[in-house]
Enzyme design. Sequence first.
Site, PDB file in Angstrom:
ATOM      1  N   LYS A 175      35.024 -34.986 -50.031  1.00  0.00           N
ATOM      2  CA  LYS A 175      36.152 -34.052 -49.980  1.00  0.00           C
ATOM      3  C   LYS A 175      36.102 -33.291 -48.649  1.00  0.00           C
ATOM      4  O   LYS A 175      35.138 -32.582 -48.371  1.00  0.00           O
ATOM      5  CB  LYS A 175      36.019 -33.075 -51.161  1.00  0.00           C
ATOM      6  CG  LYS A 175      37.334 -32.501 -51.645  1.00  0.00           C
ATOM      7  CD  LYS A 175      37.152 -31.919 -53.036  1.00  0.00           C
ATOM      8  CE  LYS A 175      37.822 -30.574 -53.191  1.00  0.00           C
ATOM      9  NZ  LYS A 175      37.475 -29.926 -54.454  1.00  0.00           N
ATOM     10  N   HIS A 209      38.306 -14.660 -56.590  1.00  0.00           N
ATOM     11  CA  HIS A 209      36.867 -14.941 -56.670  1.00  0.00           C
ATOM     12  C   HIS A 209      36.058 -13.642 -56.552  1.00  0.00           C
ATOM     13  O   HIS A 209      35.078 -13.443 -57.266  1.00  0.00           O
ATOM     14  CB  HIS A 209      36.437 -15.894 -55.544  1.00  0.00           C
ATOM     15  CG  HIS A 209      37.063 -17.264 -55.622  1.00  0.00           C
ATOM     16  ND1 HIS A 209      37.666 -17.880 -54.551  1.00  0.00           N
ATOM     17  CD2 HIS A 209      37.174 -18.134 -56.663  1.00  0.00           C
ATOM     18  CE1 HIS A 209      38.106 -19.079 -54.906  1.00  0.00           C
ATOM     19  NE2 HIS A 209      37.831 -19.258 -56.186  1.00  0.00           N
ATOM     20  N   ARG A 250      42.119 -18.430 -65.249  1.00  0.00           N
ATOM     21  CA  ARG A 250      43.439 -17.867 -64.932  1.00  0.00           C
ATOM     22  C   ARG A 250      44.479 -18.236 -65.965  1.00  0.00           C
ATOM     23  O   ARG A 250      45.398 -17.488 -66.228  1.00  0.00           O
ATOM     24  CB  ARG A 250      43.923 -18.396 -63.574  1.00  0.00           C
ATOM     25  CG  ARG A 250      43.252 -17.762 -62.397  1.00  0.00           C
ATOM     26  CD  ARG A 250      43.469 -18.564 -61.150  1.00  0.00           C
ATOM     27  NE  ARG A 250      42.782 -19.838 -61.252  1.00  0.00           N
ATOM     28  CZ  ARG A 250      42.673 -20.710 -60.268  1.00  0.00           C
ATOM     29  NH1 ARG A 250      43.249 -20.462 -59.117  1.00  0.00           N
ATOM     30  NH2 ARG A 250      42.010 -21.830 -60.428  1.00  0.00           N
ATOM     31  N   SER A 288      42.920 -20.957 -54.128  1.00  0.00           N
ATOM     32  CA  SER A 288      42.552 -21.387 -52.773  1.00  0.00           C
ATOM     33  C   SER A 288      43.633 -22.318 -52.223  1.00  0.00           C
ATOM     34  O   SER A 288      43.944 -22.285 -51.031  1.00  0.00           O
ATOM     35  CB  SER A 288      41.202 -22.106 -52.790  1.00  0.00           C
ATOM     36  OG  SER A 288      40.189 -21.237 -53.238  1.00  0.00           O
TER      37      SER A 288
HETATM   38  P1  ADP Z   1      36.364 -25.499 -57.975  1.00  0.00           P
HETATM   39  O1  ADP Z   1      36.071 -26.233 -56.720  1.00  0.00           O
HETATM   40  O2  ADP Z   1      35.277 -25.572 -59.013  1.00  0.00           O
HETATM   41  O3  ADP Z   1      37.745 -25.703 -58.530  1.00  0.00           O
HETATM   42  P2  ADP Z   1      37.186 -22.910 -56.951  1.00  0.00           P
HETATM   43  O4  ADP Z   1      36.574 -22.498 -55.652  1.00  0.00           O
HETATM   44  O5  ADP Z   1      38.626 -23.274 -56.881  1.00  0.00           O
HETATM   45  O6  ADP Z   1      36.258 -24.019 -57.525  1.00  0.00           O
HETATM   46  O7  ADP Z   1      36.985 -21.776 -58.042  1.00  0.00           O
HETATM   47  C1  ADP Z   1      35.733 -21.394 -58.542  1.00  0.00           C
HETATM   48  C2  ADP Z   1      35.917 -20.633 -59.839  1.00  0.00           C
HETATM   49  O8  ADP Z   1      36.724 -19.483 -59.613  1.00  0.00           O
HETATM   50  C3  ADP Z   1      36.600 -21.406 -60.969  1.00  0.00           C
HETATM   51  O9  ADP Z   1      36.015 -21.021 -62.198  1.00  0.00           O
HETATM   52  C4  ADP Z   1      38.024 -20.925 -60.902  1.00  0.00           C
HETATM   53  O10 ADP Z   1      38.681 -21.040 -62.150  1.00  0.00           O
HETATM   54  C5  ADP Z   1      37.799 -19.468 -60.535  1.00  0.00           C
HETATM   55  N1  ADP Z   1      38.971 -18.863 -59.890  1.00  0.00           N
HETATM   56  C6  ADP Z   1      39.715 -19.368 -58.884  1.00  0.00           C
HETATM   57  N2  ADP Z   1      40.718 -18.530 -58.544  1.00  0.00           N
HETATM   58  C7  ADP Z   1      40.604 -17.444 -59.372  1.00  0.00           C
HETATM   59  C8  ADP Z   1      41.366 -16.238 -59.571  1.00  0.00           C
HETATM   60  N3  ADP Z   1      42.453 -15.968 -58.825  1.00  0.00           N
HETATM   61  N4  ADP Z   1      40.955 -15.381 -60.523  1.00  0.00           N
HETATM   62  C9  ADP Z   1      39.858 -15.657 -61.280  1.00  0.00           C
HETATM   63  N5  ADP Z   1      39.111 -16.781 -61.167  1.00  0.00           N
HETATM   64  C10 ADP Z   1      39.477 -17.669 -60.226  1.00  0.00           C
END
Ligand code: ADP
Length: 156
Positions: free
Chosen positions: A42, A18, A91, A129
Site C-alpha cells: 500500500k 484519531h 464512527r 484520513s
Molecule cells: P486503518 O488503516 O486501520 O483503517 P485508520 O488510520 O484509518 O486505520 O484508523 C485507525 C482507527 O481510528 C480505526 O479504528 C478507525 O475506525 C479510527 N478512526 C478513524 N477516524 C476516526 C474518527 N474521525 N473518529 C474516531 N475514530 C476514528
Amino acid sequence: MKKIALFPGSFDPFTNGHLDIVRRGAGLFDEVIIALGTNSSKQRYLPLDWMLAQLEALFQDEPRVSVRSYQGLTVEFARATGARYLLRGLRNTLDFEYENSIGQANRLLYPELETVALLTAPTLAAISSTIVRDIHRYGGDAAQFVPFALPPPKPA
Ligand code: ADP
C-alpha cells in the site's frame, strides 16, 4: 500490572478524530502506543517518517503516549510491546462491521488481547484520513481536520 493499549492504524494522515481517541484512551490506560502499520503493498500519501516525526512532536509532553511503527501482524506487535488492549474508534456501522470482523480474528490469534472501541465524538465523526487526503491533494484547506500543518500538496 501496567495497562498498555495499542492504537494501530495507517494514520495517513493522523486526524483530529484519531487525536480524540488517543486522549480518551490515555484517560483509561496507563500507556497508549500509537502504532503506524506499514504495508509494503500500500503506497502511502504522506511519508511514514514525516508522520512519525509529527506525532512524536505532538505528544512529546504526554508521557502516557508513545509513537511506534511496525510491520506484520498487529497482534504480534501487541504481544511484543506487552499491550493487552487494542484501542479502536467507531464512527458508524461500517466501522463497526470492519472492527467486529477484525476483532474476532484477532481474538482467535491472541485471546488475551481485549479490543476496546470508543464511540467517536459526534463533531469528529465525519473526519476520515481519506477525506483529508482528497481535500489536501486538490489544494483545499484541511487544517481544521488535523493537529499539525500538512506539507504543500505535490504538483499533479
Ligand atoms: P486503518 O488503516 O486501520 O483503517 P485508520 O488510520 O484509518 O486505520 O484508523 C485507525 C482507527 O481510528 C480505526 O479504528 C478507525 O475506525 C479510527 N478512526 C478513524 N477516524 C476516526 C474518527 N474521525 N473518529 C474516531 N475514530 C476514528
